[in-house]
Scaffold this active site. Structure first.
Site, PDB file in Angstrom:
ATOM      1  N   LYS A  33      40.129  73.763  64.012  1.00  0.00           N
ATOM      2  CA  LYS A  33      40.669  73.207  65.260  1.00  0.00           C
ATOM      3  C   LYS A  33      40.330  71.710  65.388  1.00  0.00           C
ATOM      4  O   LYS A  33      41.206  70.897  65.649  1.00  0.00           O
ATOM      5  CB  LYS A  33      40.110  73.971  66.484  1.00  0.00           C
ATOM      6  CG  LYS A  33      40.416  75.467  66.465  1.00  0.00           C
ATOM      7  CD  LYS A  33      39.903  76.183  67.705  1.00  0.00           C
ATOM      8  CE  LYS A  33      38.385  76.173  67.850  1.00  0.00           C
ATOM      9  NZ  LYS A  33      37.664  76.905  66.770  1.00  0.00           N
TER      10      LYS A  33
ATOM     11  N   ARG B   6      38.406  80.091  76.192  1.00  0.00           N
ATOM     12  CA  ARG B   6      37.830  81.047  75.236  1.00  0.00           C
ATOM     13  C   ARG B   6      37.949  82.480  75.763  1.00  0.00           C
ATOM     14  O   ARG B   6      38.648  83.272  75.149  1.00  0.00           O
ATOM     15  CB  ARG B   6      36.390  80.676  74.893  1.00  0.00           C
ATOM     16  CG  ARG B   6      36.282  79.750  73.671  1.00  0.00           C
ATOM     17  CD  ARG B   6      34.844  79.375  73.443  1.00  0.00           C
ATOM     18  NE  ARG B   6      34.446  79.191  72.083  1.00  0.00           N
ATOM     19  CZ  ARG B   6      34.366  78.020  71.460  1.00  0.00           C
ATOM     20  NH1 ARG B   6      34.721  76.916  72.054  1.00  0.00           N
ATOM     21  NH2 ARG B   6      33.918  77.948  70.229  1.00  0.00           N
TER      22      ARG B   6
ATOM     23  N   ARG C  96      29.947  72.701  56.922  1.00  0.00           N
ATOM     24  CA  ARG C  96      30.450  71.686  57.859  1.00  0.00           C
ATOM     25  C   ARG C  96      29.377  70.641  58.166  1.00  0.00           C
ATOM     26  O   ARG C  96      28.211  70.968  58.382  1.00  0.00           O
ATOM     27  CB  ARG C  96      30.887  72.351  59.164  1.00  0.00           C
ATOM     28  CG  ARG C  96      31.215  71.337  60.258  1.00  0.00           C
ATOM     29  CD  ARG C  96      32.079  71.892  61.351  1.00  0.00           C
ATOM     30  NE  ARG C  96      31.425  72.893  62.177  1.00  0.00           N
ATOM     31  CZ  ARG C  96      32.022  73.511  63.195  1.00  0.00           C
ATOM     32  NH1 ARG C  96      33.285  73.244  63.485  1.00  0.00           N
ATOM     33  NH2 ARG C  96      31.379  74.418  63.889  1.00  0.00           N
TER      34      ARG C  96
ATOM     35  N   ARG D 276      25.072  70.972  62.274  1.00  0.00           N
ATOM     36  CA  ARG D 276      24.798  71.529  63.603  1.00  0.00           C
ATOM     37  C   ARG D 276      23.880  72.741  63.515  1.00  0.00           C
ATOM     38  O   ARG D 276      24.065  73.606  62.657  1.00  0.00           O
ATOM     39  CB  ARG D 276      26.121  71.956  64.254  1.00  0.00           C
ATOM     40  CG  ARG D 276      26.794  70.842  65.028  1.00  0.00           C
ATOM     41  CD  ARG D 276      28.208  71.182  65.425  1.00  0.00           C
ATOM     42  NE  ARG D 276      28.357  72.483  66.059  1.00  0.00           N
ATOM     43  CZ  ARG D 276      29.528  72.971  66.469  1.00  0.00           C
ATOM     44  NH1 ARG D 276      30.629  72.279  66.300  1.00  0.00           N
ATOM     45  NH2 ARG D 276      29.590  74.155  67.036  1.00  0.00           N
TER      46      ARG D 276
ATOM     47  N   ARG E 199      28.337  83.925  66.636  1.00  0.00           N
ATOM     48  CA  ARG E 199      29.511  83.230  67.175  1.00  0.00           C
ATOM     49  C   ARG E 199      30.801  83.934  66.766  1.00  0.00           C
ATOM     50  O   ARG E 199      31.744  84.005  67.554  1.00  0.00           O
ATOM     51  CB  ARG E 199      29.521  81.774  66.708  1.00  0.00           C
ATOM     52  CG  ARG E 199      28.469  80.950  67.446  1.00  0.00           C
ATOM     53  CD  ARG E 199      28.188  79.642  66.764  1.00  0.00           C
ATOM     54  NE  ARG E 199      29.347  78.804  66.684  1.00  0.00           N
ATOM     55  CZ  ARG E 199      29.545  77.896  65.725  1.00  0.00           C
ATOM     56  NH1 ARG E 199      28.651  77.735  64.772  1.00  0.00           N
ATOM     57  NH2 ARG E 199      30.620  77.161  65.751  1.00  0.00           N
TER      58      ARG E 199
END
Ligand code: ADP
Ligand code: ADP
Ligand code: ZN
Length: 218
Positions: free
Chosen positions: A13, A88, A127, A160, A171
């Site tokens: 996204k 969400r 990431r 992160r 998650r």
């Protein structure tokens, strides 16, 4: 163009948002980025959000809905916007519908980026994000020109804390339980566009643009 990008954590996204906002000249409204900024600046909002984000849980609806409504009222969002990471759970989608209706607006489309969970884990563990501007990189599939340094602003790239494996699993579970029902919600309202997010970054982008063209100018 009033867009929502939907998809599990790691679907791409943020990556696609960076390209779409240039194409359509609309602001990128990422609730994750706004919440991380609040934590960094040690604001009241940051203090409210931090424990949920660290655990990979959702921040309470009333908190998130409030910051999005405030952001959508700013002048740069009047000609269009791209929402990334919001809504969400279904109550957030209902709140967004109500807000847009009250302000005489409507969504143009909701782009759902589909990616298999196995691939998501590899994407999230690799990431890296710029700690200054939020630009998104990957240690294998989207390397920075100079390792550890953002191409765009020379900021430092970080891993992160919630991209470490244990939190990622939670998650993904939270996504299946609380966000996946939105696919049906937006299918029913006729706004849903499905895109295969497993292809290369450029191919996914082309598919999104194609789907949007078919929608806006069939
Ligand atoms: P999201 O915002 O949906 O959580 P990101 O845009 O941050 O997802 O992408 C997650 C990771 O996967 C990042 O490291 C990004 O560079 C990488 N990535 C995004 N799209 C692709 C793609 N199509 N192919 C390979 N890697 C991708
Ligand atoms: P990703 O890009 O991997 O999907 P985000 O940056 O969008 O992750 O979100 C990071 C975290 O911020 C989430 O795990 C959640 O704790 C919080 N968050 C972001 N957006 C929302 C939202 N719309 N509702 C509740 N919590 C949110
Ligand atoms: Zn940067």
């Amino acid at each position: 163009m009033n867009l929502v990008l939907l998809g599990p954590p790691g679907a791409g996204k943020g990556t696609q948002a960076e390209k779409l906002i240039k194409e359509f000249q609309i602001p990128h409204i990422s609730t994750g980025d706004m919440l991380r900024e609040a934590i960094k600046n040690r604001t009241e909002l940051g203090a409210q959000a931090e424990k949920y984000m660290t655990a990979g849980e959702l921040v309470p609806d009333e908190v998130v809905i409030g910051i999005v409504a405030e952001r959508l009222m700013q002048s740069d969002a009047t000609g269009g916007f791209l929402l990334d990471g919001f809504p969400r759970p279904v109550p957030q989608a209902r709140a967004l519908d109500q807000f847009l209706q009250e302000n005489g607006k409507a969504l143009t489309a909701v782009v759902n980026i589909e990616v298999d969970p196995q691939i998501l884990i590899a994407r999230l563990s690799g990431r890296r994000v710029c700690g200054t501007c939020g630009a998104v990189y990957h240690v294998e599939t989207k390397q920075a020109k100079e390792p550890g340094i953002c191409d765009l602003c020379q900021g430092e790239l970080i891993h992160r804390a919630d991209d470490h494996e244990e939190t990622v699993k939670n998650r993904l579970a939270v996504y299946s339980e609380q966000t996946e029902p939105l696919i049906q919600y937006y299918r029913e309202s006729g706004l849903l566009l499905q895109v295969n997010g497993e292809k290369s970054i450029d191919e996914v982008y082309r598919e999104i643009i194609q789907e949007l063209r078919n929608r806006v100018d069939p």
